[in-house]
Write an enzyme that holds these catalytic residues in place. Structure first.
Site, PDB file in Angstrom:
ATOM      1  N   CYS A   1      36.790 131.256  -2.424  1.00  0.00           N
ATOM      2  CA  CYS A   1      37.249 132.150  -3.493  1.00  0.00           C
ATOM      3  C   CYS A   1      37.364 131.390  -4.823  1.00  0.00           C
ATOM      4  O   CYS A   1      38.318 130.635  -5.007  1.00  0.00           O
ATOM      5  CB  CYS A   1      38.605 132.727  -3.064  1.00  0.00           C
TER       6      CYS A   1
ATOM      7  N   CYS B   1      40.639 131.663  -6.725  1.00  0.00           N
ATOM      8  CA  CYS B   1      41.709 130.913  -6.047  1.00  0.00           C
ATOM      9  C   CYS B   1      41.685 129.455  -6.509  1.00  0.00           C
ATOM     10  O   CYS B   1      42.727 128.855  -6.774  1.00  0.00           O
ATOM     11  CB  CYS B   1      41.538 130.964  -4.534  1.00  0.00           C
TER      12      CYS B   1
END
Length: 110
Positions: free
Chosen positions: A35, A38
């Site tokens: 991600c 993230c």
């Protein structure tokens, strides 16, 4: 998962002890290696952990290796941030955000 200064990694196995049983409010980032947003949050979370040390505990949970906790809190998007106080989730935020906005959103729970 990338180790971040001041940010503890938690798992399904120790979530109860590290988050539910914590004395301080806890910011949990539900994250994943794949991600990109993230990963962008990494430095923000490290800075937050340092600034709020003693007032807020900051932890990360890898959704891929910890499906039980991810399912229990119905986390569908990464990153999802949940704030726990006294063992209960009191705030939920979805998506990466700049440090200033994250601090503003946490101001009512700190």
């Amino acid at each position: 998962m990338i180790d971040l200064a001041g940010v503890t990694s938690v798992t399904d196995a120790d979530f109860e002890a590290e988050v539910i049983g914590a004395e301080l409010p806890v910011l949990v980032e539900f994250t994943a290696d794949w991600c990109p947003p993230c990963r962008q949050m990494g430095p923000v979370l490290s800075a937050l952990a340092a600034e709020e040390e003693g007032r807020l505990k900051v932890v990360q949970l890898d959704v891929d290796t910890n499906p039980e906790t991810t399912r229990a809190y119905r986390v569908l998007s990464m990153p999802t941030f949940l704030v726990f106080r006294d063992g209960e989730p009191v705030k939920s935020m979805v998506g990466a955000r700049p440090r200033r906005r994250l601090l503003e959103e946490l101001s009512d729970v700190l």
